[in-house]
Structures are given as structure tokens and as C-alpha cells.
Write a protein that holds these residues in place. Structure first.
Motif, short mmCIF file in Angstrom:
data_model
loop_
_atom_site.label_atom_id
_atom_site.label_comp_id
_atom_site.label_asym_id
_atom_site.label_seq_id
_atom_site.Cartn_x
_atom_site.Cartn_y
_atom_site.Cartn_z
N UNK A 293 0.86 -1.18 0.00
CA UNK A 293 0.00 0.00 0.00
C UNK A 293 0.89 1.23 0.00
N UNK A 294 0.74 2.07 -1.03
CA UNK A 294 1.54 3.28 -1.16
C UNK A 294 0.84 4.20 -2.15
N UNK A 295 1.12 5.50 -2.12
CA UNK A 295 0.53 6.40 -3.12
C UNK A 295 1.02 6.05 -4.52
N UNK A 296 0.09 6.03 -5.46
CA UNK A 296 0.42 5.77 -6.85
C UNK A 296 -0.33 6.77 -7.73
N UNK A 297 0.14 6.90 -8.96
CA UNK A 297 -0.40 7.90 -9.88
C UNK A 297 -1.69 7.41 -10.53
N UNK A 298 -2.71 8.27 -10.53
CA UNK A 298 -3.99 7.98 -11.17
C UNK A 298 -4.40 9.15 -12.05
N UNK A 299 -5.27 8.88 -13.02
CA UNK A 299 -5.90 9.91 -13.83
C UNK A 299 -7.32 10.16 -13.34
N UNK A 300 -7.85 11.37 -13.58
CA UNK A 300 -9.25 11.66 -13.28
C UNK A 300 -9.77 12.67 -14.30
N UNK A 301 -11.06 12.61 -14.58
CA UNK A 301 -11.68 13.51 -15.56
C UNK A 301 -11.74 14.93 -15.01
N UNK A 302 -11.52 15.91 -15.89
CA UNK A 302 -11.59 17.31 -15.48
C UNK A 302 -12.68 18.08 -16.22
N UNK A 303 -13.26 17.49 -17.28
CA UNK A 303 -14.36 18.14 -17.98
C UNK A 303 -15.19 17.10 -18.72
N UNK A 304 -16.25 17.59 -19.42
CA UNK A 304 -17.16 16.69 -20.12
C UNK A 304 -16.56 16.13 -21.39
N UNK A 305 -15.38 16.58 -21.80
CA UNK A 305 -14.73 16.11 -23.02
C UNK A 305 -13.80 14.93 -22.75
N UNK A 306 -13.87 14.39 -21.54
CA UNK A 306 -13.05 13.25 -21.12
C UNK A 306 -11.56 13.59 -21.07
N UNK A 307 -11.24 14.87 -20.98
CA UNK A 307 -9.86 15.25 -20.75
C UNK A 307 -9.52 14.96 -19.29
N UNK A 308 -8.26 14.62 -19.04
CA UNK A 308 -7.88 14.17 -17.71
C UNK A 308 -6.69 14.94 -17.17
N UNK A 309 -6.54 14.86 -15.87
CA UNK A 309 -5.36 15.34 -15.17
C UNK A 309 -4.88 14.19 -14.29
N UNK A 310 -3.80 14.40 -13.56
CA UNK A 310 -3.25 13.33 -12.73
C UNK A 310 -3.22 13.73 -11.27
N UNK A 311 -3.30 12.74 -10.42
CA UNK A 311 -3.17 12.92 -8.98
C UNK A 311 -2.54 11.65 -8.42
N UNK A 312 -2.10 11.73 -7.19
CA UNK A 312 -1.66 10.53 -6.49
C UNK A 312 -2.73 10.16 -5.47
N UNK A 313 -2.88 8.86 -5.26
CA UNK A 313 -3.82 8.36 -4.27
C UNK A 313 -3.26 7.09 -3.65
N UNK A 314 -3.48 6.91 -2.35
CA UNK A 314 -3.07 5.66 -1.71
C UNK A 314 -3.82 4.50 -2.36
#
Length: 414
Positions: A293-314
């Protein structure tokens, strides 16, 4: 005179035949070596678990990776030249068993990890001295300290190598290296949820696996190894309040799309499947596994065009601590009562594997050694009402079905 000439000519031919046989060479079959790694390097007991996403490494002042940076979206953007130590693409991956030849006479080596990419990253260099000890195999876990708080850049953890006491079982443990996420992602659905604190290992239905793998805190870090019968499982990691922690999808190097406030798999910006990803995996007899268990990089949607940004989450990932042999010994079998008339029990070679099963219910799987076996269905009085005998092969799962055929006769079908 003619006789002498013929004799000399015959001797000449015989001599030429001997000379030809002496000069004839044996044919050698040349085959192309398609192995990625062709050098016979022996691994040390040191292993690098690269949770920080580094892609380059220097050992004792010598570059082992290629340090090549490609322009995104160029024709060769995904093509990287291999190196002697990383022949597939010349870059450091998620797990690296450090070769023995990198250690000096004192069994130590100096390693320098970094990231080289077209876009600047927050990750800096991490330098560590590693020790090769055959009595104490060590995993050096590199953490994304640039994206989290509460953990150091490197955490050394002892790795288990002792086989399970029961040969048809596997060993598994939990390592909790979670931390608070810096700059957590957020979108219209909400802010990234907090998944810090103690965690517990659970089965797919939420049942906790064992007290020894429950409530593992960041201070405790590592649970004991426990033994579980081999098979295919979907393990889950639960927070203290019952929330589920996500896992990386489709392999250790995958980046998974998540809904920030729930860590579930999203449908779009504002809608979620309400399903948290957890891998289904086969755990082999004799295997040793770690859930990290450790923080890893994930993508998430930022608008209705399915564009994404990144964050870390455990999140968690399953790491294999040894190389278990192929299962050529054990199979698994369960009983199912498909007869509505009465409750039944099942035996394999006289050993009970399920008791008093009602109609439409199944017993748990039990492990046996491959070969010819007899499965019996037993009524409440202890009488055998159906049976089947056949060779049961290793690495297979079997179900013994009790049912009534068209004439009403009870049968047991494997």
C-alpha cells in the motif's frame, strides 16, 4: 604395365576419398537467440520496488539505463534502446532484482535513481547504499515523497523466502506505506478522498482474512505472513470505516482512471460505477506474496470532453516475493447439492469435504493431490446415494454435482 597403372589409379582414388573424409566438417545448426536477456547474470537478494516512477538508475557511478528522452507523439516516442542491464527498453521498471555483479567485495552497492522525461517532473534524485545479505533478503521500496507526506523516500523491508508450512498453501502479508497526498486532485464530483490510516486485508465479500493482517497501521508498517489455501482470490483492502482502497489496474505499471471523492471507476465527469477496482488473481501453492500500500499515480476527468489530469492516491498492488513452481500436484474440488429431495454431504476417498448441504448450495473447495479419486454423495443416514470415480488433474477446479436424471436416479457428475 597396364596392371601397374590401374593399381596406381586405384590407390590415388582411395587416397582422395580418405582426404575428403578427413576434410569434411560437421554441420552446425545456427539458431537465432530471441531472449531479451542473453547474459547469465545472477541476482542478489536485493530487490528494488519502484513505487516512485523513476525510470533511470546509476550503479557505482555507471549508467545502467539509456537516459534517452523522446518527444511525445513522435513516431518513435515509445521506442527506447535497450541496455545490457535493461535490454527490453533501457529503462527502470516497477520491480528490479539487483544483479550480483553490481556489488563489491563487501557486498554493497551505490544506486542513484532519477526520472528523465520530456516534461519536467517533481521527482528528484534518490541515492541509496544497498547491502546484499543472503540470510536477510531486502526490498528497498522507493516512495513518491514528492507527492506525499508521512513517509521517507526509501523504506527497506525484509522479504520472506521460507516456503509455506503446508505445501498446498501460499503466504501473503500487508505493507502499509500510505501517506497524506500533497495537492490532491478534485473535479466537479468533489475533492480526492482521504485514504490514510490503518488497513485490513479482506476477501471479495468483505470478510476479514485474518487478525494478523487486520488494522495494520503506518507505524506498524508490515504484518506477519499468513498462510491461505492456494487458489484464485479477489483480495480487498479496507479502511477502518469500511471504505475500500483502489488497486492499480491491469498490471503494476498501469495508470487507472478514478473518481476523486470515491476512488471508484468513473463513467464520466459526474457519474461513477460505484465499483472500486481490485484484481482477481491466481495464488499458486508455495507462493509468497506482498500487498503493498503506497501512493500511486492515477488519472481523473476534469471536464465533459473526457480530458484528464493526474493525482496521487493511496492504493494497493500485489507483488510476488518468490517464483513459485508450476502447480503439477494439487487440484481443488467442491460439492453442490442439485437434488431437492434432501440435504447431503460429500466425501472424497472417504474424507468429508462438505456436510449437510441444502438444495442449491455449495461447499467450500478442498485441496487434493492429482490422480484417480472417488467422490461420494452421502445422505443423512450415512448411505452413499451417488458416486463418481475418475482421474483428476492438477491445477484444476472441480465441482461434484448431485442431481437426479430423467428416470429419477441420483447421479454424481464431476
Amino acid at each position: 604395365m597396364n596392371k601397374i597403372n590401374y593399381t596406381c589409379f586405384g590407390l590415388l582414388l582411395f587416397s582422395m576419398m580418405l582426404l575428403f573424409q578427413a576434410c569434411k566438417k560437421e554441420k552446425v545448426d545456427f539458431e537465432t537467440d530471441n531472449r531479451i536477456i542473453t547474459q547469465n547474470r545472477i541476482n542478489s537478494t536485493v530487490r528494488i520496488i519502484n513505487a516512485a516512477g523513476f525510470n533511470q538508475v546509476i550503479a557505482n557511478g555507471d549508467s545502467l539505463t539509456n537516459f534517452v528522452v523522446r518527444v511525445p507523439n513522435s513516431p518513435n516516442s515509445q521506442q527506447y534502446p535497450g541496455t545490457s542491464y535493461f535490454p527490453s527498453n533501457g529503462q527502470l521498471g516497477k520491480i528490479w532484482s539487483v544483479p550480483q555483479d553490481l556489488f563489491n567485495a563487501q557486498e554493497t552497492a551505490k544506486l542513484d535513481f532519477m526520472t528523465k522525461s520530456y516534461v519536467p517532473t517533481l521527482a528528484g534524485n534518490v541515492k541509496i547504499d544497498v547491502k546484499n545479505d543472503y540470510n536477510n533478503p531486502i526490498d528497498y521500496i522507493l516512495l513518491p515523497a514528492f507527492a506525499m507526506e508521512g513517509q521517507p523516500e526509501v523504506v527497506p523491508v525484509k522479504r520472506g523466502i521460507t516456503a509455506p508450512a503446508k505445501p498446498d498453501h501460499f503466504k501473503i502479508r500487508v505493507i502499509n506505506l500510505s501517506g497524506s497526498i500533497k495537492n490532491p486532485g478534485f473535479n466537479s464530483s468533489g475533492r480526492l478522498e482521504d485514504l490514510t490510516g490503518s488497513v485490513s486485508l479482506a476477501y471479495a465479500d468483505g470478510t476479514l482474512v485474518d487478525n494478523r493482517t487486520s488494522n495494520i497501521s503506518v507505524a506498524t508498517r508490515t504484518s506477519d505472513y499468513i498462510e491461505i489455501p492456494y487458489g484464485t482470490y479477489q483480495f480487498k483492502i479496507l479502511m477502518q470505516d469500511g471504505r475500500q482502497m483502489p488497486a492499480l489496474g491491469s498490471g503494476l505499471d498501469a495508470i487507472t482512471l478514478i473518481d476523486p471523492p470515491t476512488s471508484t471507476i468513473p463513467i464520466d465527469l459526474m457519474n461513477s460505477t460505484k465499483q472500486t477496482y481490485a484484481p482477481i488473481q491466481a495464488y499458486q501453492p508455495g507462493g509468497i506474496y506482498t500487498i503493498l500500500i503506497a501512493p500511486q499515480r492515477f488519472d481523473y476527468n476534469i471536464n465533459e470532453l473526457a480530458e484528464t489530469s493526474t493525482t496521487y492516491q493511496n492504493s494497493f498492488q500485489v507483488i510476488t516475493d518468490n517464483s513459485p513452481a508450476a502447480n503439477n500436484t494439487y487440484f481443488r474440488v467442491q460439492g453442490v447439492n442439485g437434488f431437492a429431495g434432501q440435504n447431503v454431504s460429500f466425501k472424497v476417498d472417504g474424507k468429508t469435504i462438505a456436510s449437510n448441504l441444502a438444495f442449491g448450495t455449495a461447499g467450500t473447495y478442498e485441496n487434493f493431490i492429482q490422480g484417480n479419486h472417488t467422490v461420494e454423495a452421502i445422505d443423512a443416514s450415512g448411505k452413499t446415494i451417488a458416486s463418481a470415480s475418475q482421474v483428476l488433474r492438477p491445477a484444476q477446479n472441480y465441482t461434484a454435482w448431485l442431481y437426479a436424471d430423467q428416470s429419477g436416479q441420483l447421479k454424481c457428475l464431476l
